[in-house]
Every structure is written in C-alpha cells, then in structure tokens.
Design a protein around this motif. Structure first.
Motif, PDB file in Angstrom:
ATOM      1  N   MET A 281     -33.902   6.979  22.086  1.00 19.74           N
ATOM      2  CA  MET A 281     -35.313   7.247  21.768  1.00 19.74           C
ATOM      3  C   MET A 281     -36.138   7.576  23.010  1.00 19.74           C
ATOM      4  SD  MET A 281     -36.132   4.463  18.800  1.00 19.74           S
ATOM      5  CE  MET A 281     -37.699   5.154  18.276  1.00 19.74           C
TER       6      MET A 281
ATOM      7  N   SER B  86     -36.256   3.691  12.730  1.00 19.90           N
ATOM      8  CA  SER B  86     -37.145   3.811  13.882  1.00 19.90           C
ATOM      9  C   SER B  86     -37.562   2.426  14.376  1.00 19.90           C
ATOM     10  CB  SER B  86     -38.364   4.636  13.463  1.00 19.90           C
ATOM     11  OG  SER B  86     -39.449   4.383  14.294  1.00 19.90           O
TER      12      SER B  86
ATOM     13  N   GLY C 218     -34.792   0.806  16.238  1.00 17.88           N
ATOM     14  CA  GLY C 218     -34.676   1.328  17.597  1.00 17.88           C
ATOM     15  C   GLY C 218     -35.691   0.688  18.537  1.00 17.88           C
TER      16      GLY C 218
ATOM     17  N   GLN D 266     -34.575  -2.778  19.261  1.00 15.13           N
ATOM     18  CA  GLN D 266     -33.482  -2.795  20.242  1.00 15.13           C
ATOM     19  C   GLN D 266     -34.038  -2.691  21.646  1.00 15.13           C
ATOM     20  OE1 GLN D 266     -31.132   0.568  19.001  1.00 15.13           O
ATOM     21  NE2 GLN D 266     -30.128  -0.564  17.355  1.00 15.13           N
ATOM     22  N   GLN D 267     -35.041  -1.818  21.812  1.00 18.33           N
ATOM     23  CA  GLN D 267     -35.639  -1.656  23.130  1.00 18.33           C
ATOM     24  C   GLN D 267     -36.200  -2.987  23.629  1.00 18.33           C
ATOM     25  OE1 GLN D 267     -39.493  -0.043  23.461  1.00 18.33           O
ATOM     26  NE2 GLN D 267     -39.200   0.726  25.540  1.00 18.33           N
TER      27      GLN D 267
ATOM     28  N   ALA E 263     -36.217   9.960  18.319  1.00 18.57           N
ATOM     29  CA  ALA E 263     -34.915  10.087  18.971  1.00 18.57           C
ATOM     30  C   ALA E 263     -34.732  11.488  19.531  1.00 18.57           C
ATOM     31  CB  ALA E 263     -33.819   9.761  17.976  1.00 18.57           C
TER      32      ALA E 263
ATOM     33  N   GLY F  59     -34.019   2.441  22.922  1.00 19.17           N
ATOM     34  CA  GLY F  59     -33.225   2.026  21.764  1.00 19.17           C
ATOM     35  C   GLY F  59     -32.632   3.259  21.107  1.00 19.17           C
ATOM     36  N   PHE F  60     -31.851   3.031  20.062  1.00 16.63           N
ATOM     37  CA  PHE F  60     -31.254   4.147  19.324  1.00 16.63           C
ATOM     38  C   PHE F  60     -31.876   4.276  17.947  1.00 16.63           C
ATOM     39  CE2 PHE F  60     -27.685   3.030  22.170  1.00 16.63           C
ATOM     40  CZ  PHE F  60     -27.431   4.277  22.712  1.00 16.63           C
ATOM     41  N   TRP F  61     -32.144   5.512  17.542  1.00 16.29           N
ATOM     42  CA  TRP F  61     -32.528   5.765  16.149  1.00 16.29           C
ATOM     43  C   TRP F  61     -31.567   6.818  15.625  1.00 16.29           C
ATOM     44  CZ3 TRP F  61     -37.866   8.180  14.333  1.00 16.29           C
ATOM     45  CH2 TRP F  61     -37.880   8.232  12.933  1.00 16.29           C
TER      46      TRP F  61
ATOM     47  N   ALA G 252     -30.533   2.942  26.833  1.00 13.88           N
ATOM     48  CA  ALA G 252     -30.753   2.496  25.453  1.00 13.88           C
ATOM     49  C   ALA G 252     -29.897   1.272  25.151  1.00 13.88           C
ATOM     50  CB  ALA G 252     -30.436   3.616  24.481  1.00 13.88           C
TER      51      ALA G 252
ATOM     52  N   GLY H  96     -28.271  -1.027  22.263  1.00 10.34           N
ATOM     53  CA  GLY H  96     -27.931  -0.995  20.843  1.00 10.34           C
ATOM     54  C   GLY H  96     -27.850  -2.406  20.329  1.00 10.34           C
TER      55      GLY H  96
END
Lengths: 443, 298
Positions: free
Chosen positions: A157, A206, A209, A212-213, A276, A310-312, A389, A391
């Motif tokens: 992201m 979203s 994500g 996760q961040q 992302a 983070g990941f989206w 990022a 996860g």
C-alpha cells in the motif's frame, strides 16, 4: 431457494457420475481397451487443465505456454474477481468439479486449505521458493510445512494523492497519520464540498492493510489452536483514528468503488486514496480526467521516522486437491513458469497489469504506468512499499470476518456509534463463526 | 370380444402412468430429490480437528436438529423477517393497488392510447431485476442522482427505495394478469349494469372487482411468495450504501451463510425454515380468502 438449486446441481452431478461409473464398468474386463490407453510411455493425450482467473488478458499469456508445451494444455476460464470467485471455487470443490488451477487471493487461501480444496505442492514447488520474499512465501504456506500455491502478485500500500489540488489547498504530503488528520481538517475549512479522503465500510481488505501497517495480527496459530485478535491494540488504534475523523466530519464515509466515489475522484472532490500498487488501473478507469495529476507517496506513518506499510490484495495460483497426479505435476510446472519465468512475468506485467510477486520481476519494472507518467520513480516507490509492508497470517474464515466487518462498520456509520464497538462485533462474530465451524479457538 | 376388452383394460392401467411419467420424473429429479438433499444437509455439520488445516482434519457428522435450533433462535433471522414483512406490506398494497387501478382504467370504454399505455406499463417487467436495481441505484446515489436534497439510501428510507424498485418492476405484470381476466368478462354484464343506470366507477367497483377476485387473489399469492424471496434488490443495492446489512432479508442471509461463510448446513436449515414460513403465509392467505373468492363456485 439458492440452496435448492445447488442441491439440484449436486444431485445431477451425482447422477451423471453414477452413470459414468455404470458405463465404464463393463469395459473393464475387455482386455483390448487396456493396452491402448496405458502402454505408451510418453503420454499419448496431453494433460488438459482449466484455469480460473480474473487477471486481464491471461489467455494471451497462457497461449505462449500452450505453444511451447503441447503435452500440458491450459484453458483460461475468466471469472469475476474478489469474494465471489472464492465462494464459487469452494462450491465447485464441494460439488466435486473444481478447475485444476485457480487464482486465490492470499486472504482466501486458508479457507481453501481448511475446506481441503487445494493440493499441497511442497514437493513440486520447492525449487521456486527463492524467487519470492519470505513474507509472500509465508502467505502460501500459512506457516505450515505445506505449500498451497505459488505467489503471483502482491499489493503493497501507498498513499495516492492529487498533486495539483494539494498545491491549491496548501497541503504538504502527510508524513504521519497526525499530519493526515490535520490536512483533512484544513481541506474542510477551505471547501465544504471537498474531502481529503473517505472511510469505506465495504472494503475490509483495505482496513486489513492499514491494520497490518500498524502491527495488527488478526489471526495466529498457538499450538493446535487458532488465536483471533482482530480488536488487538494496533487495530483498535486504526479503527479509533478513522472513527474520530468520520465523526467530526473531517473525512467522508462513502464506500470505495461506487459510481458516487468514481464521480468524486473524477471531479477532484477526493484528494487522497490510501491504496495498493494496483490503484493506477482503477484510477485510470474511473477518473480519466485526472491523468497525470495523481502521485504516489509512502503511506503516512503512526510515528515520525517509522517506515511501514501493509498489503491490500494480491494473489497466488493454487492447484485443486481433486487433480490427478498427472494434472498436479503439469499444473505445478505451469504455475512455476507463469510466476517466475522472466518472459512470463514480463507478460504478466504488460498484459495483466499486475505487480509481480517474484522479486526479480519487480526489479525489472522501469517505465511508470501510463496514468502516472509524470512520476518517474513510481516503481521505486512501490518497491520501497513492498519492502516495508508487514503482512499477517490469515485465518480459515476470512470471508466470515470480512462480512462481519461490512455489517458492523455499516452499522457504526449509520448509527454514528463507535468504531471500537464495531471492531469488537467483528471479533466476536469471527470467533463465533470459527467455533460454529468446529475450529479450535484459544481464548 | 372378451380378449379385446381385456386388452383395453390392460392398456388402461398402464396408460395413465405412462403419460404421467415425464412429469413425475422431472418432479422427482429436480424438485423432490433436491428438497430431500437439502433436508439431509440441514441435519449435518462439519467437525474439525486441531487447526482444521491439511488432509483428513475435516469430517461431516450428524447434527440432529441443532441447525434448526440455531436458525430459529437466531435474532438476525427474525429481524430480517420483520423487515421483509414491512417491505412486503408496502409492495403488496401499492403494487397490486396500482395494477388493479391501471387494469380497470385500461378496460374502460373511452380509454385512448390503450395499446401504448399497456405496453409502457408492462415494459419495466421486461427489464432484468439486476439492471433495474442498478439503474435505480444510480438514481438514488447522492453523487449521481438528478433529484438533489433527498437521501434515498439512508437507514430510514432505504426500505421504501427498495420497495419502489419492486413496485416499478412488478406492477406491469400484475396489471396484465388482471387486465386479461377483465377482458374475459362477457360484455352483457356491463350492458345490463348500464341499463340500470350504473356509472363506470360503479361498474368497476360492484361488477368488475367482485368478478376479478380470483385473479386478484392469484396475483396476491404470487406477490407474497415473491416478497418473501426478495434477494435481487438488496444484493444489487448493498455495495452502494452503508445501510443494507448482509442479512437484510431471509434469502440474503441464506446466501451469505452458504456461499460467503461456507456453511451449507445451517444455510440448508434456514432455507427449510423460510420455505415453511412462506408455505404457511401463502396457504394461510388462501384459506382466509377462500370463501369470498371461490364461495359461489363450490
């Protein structure tokens, strides 16, 4: 009624299978048929594989493989993306006629594994392990000994923002989420029709994500039990932050991907989108008027000096548990080629517009996407986001958790109630669903 | 002679079954068996060991009536019933009222542009539900609506906005059913009424509507079944707004359970419960109005 229809399909499938067995039985004693089908050492008939995917132009990429591999022929079957595709695959697996190959978003892979719908490829896919970052590889092993797919793309992201309108309203690119909140208020003071951003209660991916961040860990494995901590400290911080901004009217609450949202993007009424690496495609389709006016920056951080994302989204390609050994070997060869071979990865980037999971693949990206042609360092930004990022492990019932997210946050927005409460509802619903499905959940 | 007689009797025994066979086979394969399978599924559940990952950790076991107990004690199912009840009430009254009104108006002697009006009222029925839902969705969304100032998708208005989509789509069909029934009424009845000095309104109220009763009841039963099964409108409008939960109606709840949560077993139990309730509702309605509707003929 849907259930009835499904049941009808299942009954029909059983009837057909029974008919098939009945027809084949009498031919078994006939010895003449035997040698013809099994004697030749080289497989006489090519292995035929069906591949469910929603990546655009995948048929063109598969054609390159088919031309080179006459004995492993892949047919692309185009699917609708997202949660529907996952539900469809699980239903097909349950009905006994899944495709041999399926695109699986990382968050759905654990539910595929839990339903015993995808094959363990640890023997076949071991050679390609080194092509991917450790974080991505964890998403296909779920932290176990098994390997349930080969990573295809990932969605680190970034913060997308309108350069021109940031200048107009006198805003700096926010370095921290505090800066972001201050900027949101500043925009509202100048123009009541414009928002810096919006909180979407329809996009749990979203929110995951962003959590996760912040360091959230929604699921984890403790021995032989699952732990669920959706309302952990980090996620609560994220929920509170957005809840406060929505509550004071500093940001909007319309969901992403609606006609209304498209219009706001196109008209310059929304100035940022934390999204992302695949966002350029979405922006290009929905806000064609703003080409060249958007730029990408790292996500705002929770404290100055930090560097996390983070990941989206992002997905792997998995092989059905129902595949025969021949099909499984062919499928593993194909997905290893598709996601690691330099030529194939180039095609994935060019034709399917994905951000490749393969480490070498990301390094080969140079020309920025057309929509971002004014930002020469777009891919460097993306690579930095990917490298930073965080996860997390996805649990076996992400679909239930995501539905609970939508329902709970919808309600919180409608009733103007607290986001912390919505998060608690999501946690409780997820735990209840896991217990109902018979998973062992540690308290 | 006797042999011929015997043969005819023999053929007579087999013939009805032969003629019934296609219908029976279709009924058994596509209705009875699926229902039986749904009932079977509704008494099962999955059992997992450990993390539930990997081969052999998932088993299907007998659940008895647990799924039914869970479905019946699920507060969200009853909330969705209440919602659908209100929705159904609005749709039934307005849609059938409008359909009857339009049918009677088209049937009066002095109507102009009858064919055009009939087609244009019927046309929305030909628009697929998903397309209609999306079209209305665009008309409702604050950013794209031409009607500024009204929030059609707020928590308090969304039910009416949804009912509006159903009414828009369903009125034409029901009007056509009623109108066709009206055309079958012999003209002599109207002439007699006119000779007695009845006005058009009086003819409509005291001649046409009583004769139409069976058709009105038929359309009501169809509409009750359709509203209990409301699925398309909430499904299409849900992504556009924050105000429609995944368990908005009983059927969207079943869909969510079966295909989003992946729990076919409790979805099957809920489906049986919903089928039972719609059966009670439609047959209950028929029982209540039976005497008025079919009293004369029996």
């Amino acid at each position: 009624m849907r259930t009835n229809r499904l049941a009808a399909a299942a009954v029909l499938a059983t009837a057909l299978a029974a008919a098939g067995c009945g027809a084949s039985e009498p031919t078994q004693p006939a010895p003449a048929a035997q040698p013809q089908s099994s004697a030749p050492a080289a497989p006489a008939a090519p292995v035929k594989l069906t591949y469910w995917t929603w990546a655009p132009n995948m048929d063109k990429i598969v054609k390159v493989w088919n031309d080179k591999n006459p004995d492993i022929q892949v047919t692309v079957s185009k699917q609708a993306g997202g949660d529907d595709a996952a539900a469809k695959f699980l239903t097909a697996a349950k009905a006994g006629n899944p495709p041999q190959l399926v695109q699986a978003e990382y968050q759905h892979l654990p539910s595929f594994v839990a339903a015993d719908a995808v094959a363990d490829l640890s023997a076949q896919a071991a050679p390609v392990k080194g092509e991917f970052s450790e974080g991505l590889w964890r998403l296909v092993t779920l932290g176990t000994e098994g390997v349930y797919g080969v990573p295809q793309d990932s969605g680190p992201m970034m913060l997308y923002y309108r350069k021109d309108l940031f200048e107009k309203y006198g805003i700096e690119v926010p370095k921290t989420w505090d800066d972001y909140a201050a900027a949101a208020r500043k925009v509202r003071e100048q123009d009541k029709n414009v928002f810096l951003g919006t909180f979407s209660s329809k996009d749990p991916g979203s929110f995951a994500g962003l959590s996760q961040q912040a360091g959230g860990q929604w699921w984890s494995i403790a021995g032989e039990a699952w732990k669920v901590a959706i309302n952990d400290q980090a996620t609560t911080k994220v929920a509170d932050y957005w809840g406060k901004l929505v509550d004071e009217g500093a940001i909007d609450d319309m969901p992403y991907f609606t006609p209304e949202w498209n219009k706001a993007l196109n008209d310059g009424k929304l100035l940022t989108w934390p999204s992302a690496v695949w966002a350029p495609g979405v922006l290009e389709a929905n806000a064609p008027k703003a080409k060249g006016k958007w730029a990408a920056a790292p996500l705002p951080q929770w404290s100055a000096g930090e560097n996390a994302s983070g990941f989206w989204g992002g997905s792997a390609v998995a092989v059905s548990a129902k595949a025969t050994p021949d099909e499984k070997a062919g499928a593993a060869a194909f997905i290893s080629w598709l996601n690691t071979d330099p030529e194939a990865v180039q095609l994935l980037v060019k034709e399917a517009f994905i951000y490749p999971a393969s480490t070498k693949g990301t390094q080969s990206l140079t020309t920025p996407p057309a929509y971002f042609d004014t930002q020469a360092d777009f891919w460097q930004q993306a690579a930095q986001a990917a490298a930073t990022a965080r996860g997390f492990t996805f649990g076996p019932n992400v679909n239930a958790a995501y539905t609970a997210y939508k329902d709970a946050f919808d309600k919180a927005l409608a009733n103007k109630s607290s986001f912390t409460g919505a998060l608690k509802t999501m946690q409780d619903a997820t735990v209840a669903d896991m217990q109902k499905s018979g998973f062992t959940v540690a308290q | 002679m006797p042999s011929k007689h015997a043969r005819r009797t023999g053929g007579g025994i087999a013939a009805p079954y032969l003629f019934l066979a296609p219908a029976l086979v279709l009924f058994v394969v596509f209705l009875a068996l699926p229902i039986a399978y749904t009932i079977y599924l509704s008494t099962r559940r999955v059992q997992r060991s450990g993390l539930g990952l990997g081969k052999g950790s998932v088993r299907e076991v007998n659940a008895g009536l647990d799924n039914y107990a869970a479905a019946l004690s699920d507060a969200s199912l009853w909330t969705s019933w209440l919602r659908v009840l209100l929705y159904g009430l609005i749709v039934l009254v307005l849609m059938l009222g409008l359909a009857l009104l339009f049918a009677l108006m088209l049937d009066t002697a002095r109507v102009r542009l009858a064919r055009f009006s009939r087609t244009s009222i019927f046309l929305p029925f030909a628009v697929p539900g998903v397309a209609a839902g999306l079209m209305w969705g665009f008309l409702y969304l604050p950013g794209t609506t031409p009607l500024k100032g009204v929030d059609f998708l707020s928590a308090s208005t969304v039910l009416y906005s949804m009912a509006n989509v159903a009414i828009w789509g369903g009125t034409g069909f029901n009007m056509l059913v009623l109108y066709t029934a009206l055309r079958a009424i012999p003209q002599e009845l109207y002439e007699a009424a006119r000779m007695d000095g009845a006005s058009e309104v009086r003819i409509a109220l005291q001649v046409k509507i009583p004769i139409l009763m069976p058709a009105i009841i038929l359309t009501t039963v169809f509409s009750i079944i359709a509203t209990v099964q409301v699925f398309t409108e909430p499904t299409v409008l849900r992504p556009l707004t924050n105000t429609i939960p995944s368990d908005f109606s009983p059927l969207t709840k079943i869909y969510t359970d079966a295909f989003v949560r992946g729990d076919l077993y409790s979805a099957a139990a809920t489906a049986i419960v919903v089928a039972g309730i719609s059966l009670v509702l439609s047959f209950g309605f028929l029982r209540v109005v039976k005497r008025q509707a079919f009293g004369e003929s029996s």
